[in-house]
Design an enzyme around this catalytic site. Structure first.
Site, PDB file in Angstrom:
ATOM      1  N   GLU A  82       0.821  -1.218   0.000  1.00  0.00           N
ATOM      2  CA  GLU A  82       0.000   0.000   0.000  1.00  0.00           C
ATOM      3  C   GLU A  82       0.850   1.262   0.000  1.00  0.00           C
ATOM      4  O   GLU A  82       1.631   1.502   0.931  1.00  0.00           O
ATOM      5  CB  GLU A  82      -0.926  -0.011   1.233  1.00  0.00           C
ATOM      6  CG  GLU A  82      -1.882   1.169   1.239  1.00  0.00           C
ATOM      7  CD  GLU A  82      -3.001   1.047   2.282  1.00  0.00           C
ATOM      8  OE1 GLU A  82      -3.395  -0.081   2.627  1.00  0.00           O
ATOM      9  OE2 GLU A  82      -3.454   2.097   2.749  1.00  0.00           O
ATOM     10  N   LYS A 260      -7.975  -0.970  11.120  1.00  0.00           N
ATOM     11  CA  LYS A 260      -7.279  -1.380   9.888  1.00  0.00           C
ATOM     12  C   LYS A 260      -6.066  -0.473   9.664  1.00  0.00           C
ATOM     13  O   LYS A 260      -5.001  -0.914   9.249  1.00  0.00           O
ATOM     14  CB  LYS A 260      -8.247  -1.323   8.702  1.00  0.00           C
ATOM     15  CG  LYS A 260      -7.709  -1.952   7.415  1.00  0.00           C
ATOM     16  CD  LYS A 260      -6.928  -1.007   6.535  1.00  0.00           C
ATOM     17  CE  LYS A 260      -6.540  -1.670   5.220  1.00  0.00           C
ATOM     18  NZ  LYS A 260      -5.716  -0.795   4.368  1.00  0.00           N
ATOM     19  N   ASP A 276       3.997 -14.210  12.037  1.00  0.00           N
ATOM     20  CA  ASP A 276       2.694 -14.695  11.589  1.00  0.00           C
ATOM     21  C   ASP A 276       1.674 -13.546  11.632  1.00  0.00           C
ATOM     22  O   ASP A 276       1.162 -13.186  12.699  1.00  0.00           O
ATOM     23  CB  ASP A 276       2.278 -15.847  12.526  1.00  0.00           C
ATOM     24  CG  ASP A 276       0.967 -16.493  12.135  1.00  0.00           C
ATOM     25  OD1 ASP A 276       0.160 -15.855  11.437  1.00  0.00           O
ATOM     26  OD2 ASP A 276       0.737 -17.640  12.564  1.00  0.00           O
ATOM     27  N   HIS A 375      -2.264  10.264  -0.839  1.00  0.00           N
ATOM     28  CA  HIS A 375      -2.216   9.075  -1.691  1.00  0.00           C
ATOM     29  C   HIS A 375      -1.864   9.469  -3.118  1.00  0.00           C
ATOM     30  O   HIS A 375      -1.060   8.849  -3.770  1.00  0.00           O
ATOM     31  CB  HIS A 375      -3.584   8.375  -1.712  1.00  0.00           C
ATOM     32  CG  HIS A 375      -3.766   7.394  -0.601  1.00  0.00           C
ATOM     33  ND1 HIS A 375      -3.172   6.163  -0.602  1.00  0.00           N
ATOM     34  CD2 HIS A 375      -4.474   7.453   0.534  1.00  0.00           C
ATOM     35  CE1 HIS A 375      -3.517   5.511   0.496  1.00  0.00           C
ATOM     36  NE2 HIS A 375      -4.297   6.275   1.209  1.00  0.00           N
TER      37      HIS A 375
HETATM   38  C1  MEV Z   1      -6.292   2.976   4.684  1.00  0.00           C
HETATM   39  O1  MEV Z   1      -5.506   1.867   4.354  1.00  0.00           O
HETATM   40  C2  MEV Z   1      -6.360   3.148   6.193  1.00  0.00           C
HETATM   41  C3  MEV Z   1      -7.317   4.244   6.666  1.00  0.00           C
HETATM   42  O2  MEV Z   1      -8.627   4.021   6.149  1.00  0.00           O
HETATM   43  C4  MEV Z   1      -7.329   4.180   8.180  1.00  0.00           C
HETATM   44  C5  MEV Z   1      -8.345   5.082   8.826  1.00  0.00           C
HETATM   45  O3  MEV Z   1      -9.376   5.400   8.185  1.00  0.00           O
HETATM   46  O4  MEV Z   1      -8.121   5.434   9.992  1.00  0.00           O
HETATM   47  C6  MEV Z   1      -6.897   5.597   6.168  1.00  0.00           C
END
Ligand code: MEV
Length: 424
Positions: A82, A260, A276, A375
């Site tokens: 990413e 995430k 792992d 991004h």
């Molecule tokens: C993207 O990989 C992760 C985000 O969505 C985390 C978040 O929203 O806090 C930017």
């Protein structure tokens, strides 16, 4: 030499130039990171790792800069597909270092194995009989791993639960094991299998499952950092970051995305060190279910007396330095060498600091300009590099691609040709 993680101009180097700089700044020999040139995994070795091997699968490894953990600089290896993740972690670490960087701590490296017993006539009686036999069962477990015991680890305790379903009531024995510098799955699984028959006899039932739990809630790592209000652009931004984090605490839909973001950092280092990833992810998400049974944020953000933002993160971190891919994969060994960690807990703590940095960076972007701009500029930079722009040409190509809202290879080729023909 102590590691130095502030490396101005690092990103403008070529990959081999960055490796050389990283080795120098980490205080390791220049060839210590060479495995990353080729990926570090030959076909023959891969063929011994899993079944039906047909090849190997490449992924980029990057180095996050600026990290200070417990007063020492550390360069962090991250494997991820990413864009923005490595840059975001490095930026967050740069802001955190103004206030001393990350402070971390961890519990002892304790994993648990479960032994499930079925068809027990008197589950409460069985529970107490098993606890009476704790010493015998612990000794039996420790007979399986004298090496671990000689290193100061081994089975320490036995817990027994009764777990009730609609029609069934199971007796579940937990073996509590200090696994030292291993991830520990093999050690605890072997112990669970070894005690199973005796557990069944004592409980007066039939043993079914004998396996570790990935809810590694006795193996926690914590990180804390202060991000100055000034660096963030003032009290309003700090307040908005707190609101952004708050939503994740109260809304599972936001919590999943928030966590995430934490795992973007965590998993990248777990993978880079040959650990792992699924075990760490299972542990993290099970830990994110709060006392009231609702999935929530793993981290917390609040404002301190000085008006600065304080971020904290605590989660299970079952990672090891011995055994598994960490020991046999040359690229993972290079990662461990660059990190300079000497214990699994040290590694766990750094990973947690990276998770917090990643989380902070995402919240900051989301609460200010939004995530897409960052991004896009990274994406544009990658496109500029892919069409052959030099270090001097990259900023101009990136700027024009973003201004034109056309971040595409054909447009980058055109822009580069224009720049070169106009000599600008
Ligand atoms: C993207 O990989 C992760 C985000 O969505 C985390 C978040 O929203 O806090 C930017």
């Amino acid at each position: 030499m102590a590691a130095q993680s502030r490396i101005p101009g690092f990103r403008d180097e070529s990959p081999s130039g960055r490796r050389a700089l990283a080795a120098e700044c980490a205080g390791v020999p220049s060839d210590a990171l060479e495995a990353w040139e080729s990926g570090g995994l030959g076909l023959e070795q891969a063929d011994h790792m899993i079944e039906n091997v047909v090849g190997t699968f490449g992924m980029p490894i990057g180095v996050a800069t600026n990290f200070t953990v417990n007063g020492s600089d550390v360069l962090v290896p991250m494997v991820t597909e990413e864009p923005s993740v490595v840059a975001a972690a490095s930026n967050a670490a740069r802001i955190a270092r103004e206030r001393g960087g990350f402070r971390t701590s961890s519990s002892a490296p304790i994993m648990q194995a479960q032994v499930q017993v079925l068809d027990v006539a008197d589950p409460d009686g069985a529970r107490v009989r098993l606890l009476e036999a704790a010493e015998e069962l612990i000794l039996l477990a420790n007979d399986q791993d004298p090496k671990l015991v000689s290193l100061g680890g081994g089975a320490l305790d036995l817990k027994v639960r009764t777990v009730e379903g609609r029609n069934d009531r199971y007796v579940v024995v937990h073996l509590v094991v200090d696994v030292r510098d291993a991830m520990g799955a093999n050690a605890v699984n072997t112990m669970a299998e070894a005690v199973a028959d005796r557990v069944g006899q004592i409980a007066g039932g039939r043993v079914l499952l004998r396996i570790l739990t990935n809810k590694a809630d006795m193996r926690l790592a914590r990180a804390r950092a202060v991000f100055s209000a000034e660096a963030l652009g003032g009290a309003e931004v700090v307040g908005d970051l707190v609101h952004a984090a708050k939503l994740a605490e109260i809304d599972p839909y936001r919590a999943a995305t928030h966590n995430k973001g934490i795992m973007n950092g965590v998993t990248a280092v777990v993978l880079a060190t040959g650990n792992d990833t699924r075990a760490v992810e299972a542990g993290a998400h099970s830990h994110a279910v709060g006392a009231r049974g609702q999935y929530t944020a793993l981290s917390h953000f609040e404002v301190d007396r000085d008006g600065d933002l304080v971020g904290t993160l605590e989660l299970p971190m079952p990672v090891g330095l011995v055994g598994g891919a960490t020991t046999v994969h040359a690229a993972a060994q290079a990662a461990v060498r660059m990190l300079g960690v000497g214990s699994a807990s040290g590694l766990a703590e750094i990973i947690t600091a990276v998770g917090l940095a990643q989380n902070f960076a995402a919240l900051r972007a989301l609460a200010t300009e939004g995530i897409q701009r960052g991004h896009m500029s990274l994406h544009a930079r990658n496109i500029a590099i892919s069409v052959g722009a030099t270090a001097e040409e990259i900023p101009e190509v990136v700027g024009r691609l973003i201004a034109d809202r056309a971040i595409r290879t054909d447009r980058a080729e055109q822009v580069l040709a224009d720049i070169r023909s106009s000599g600008s």
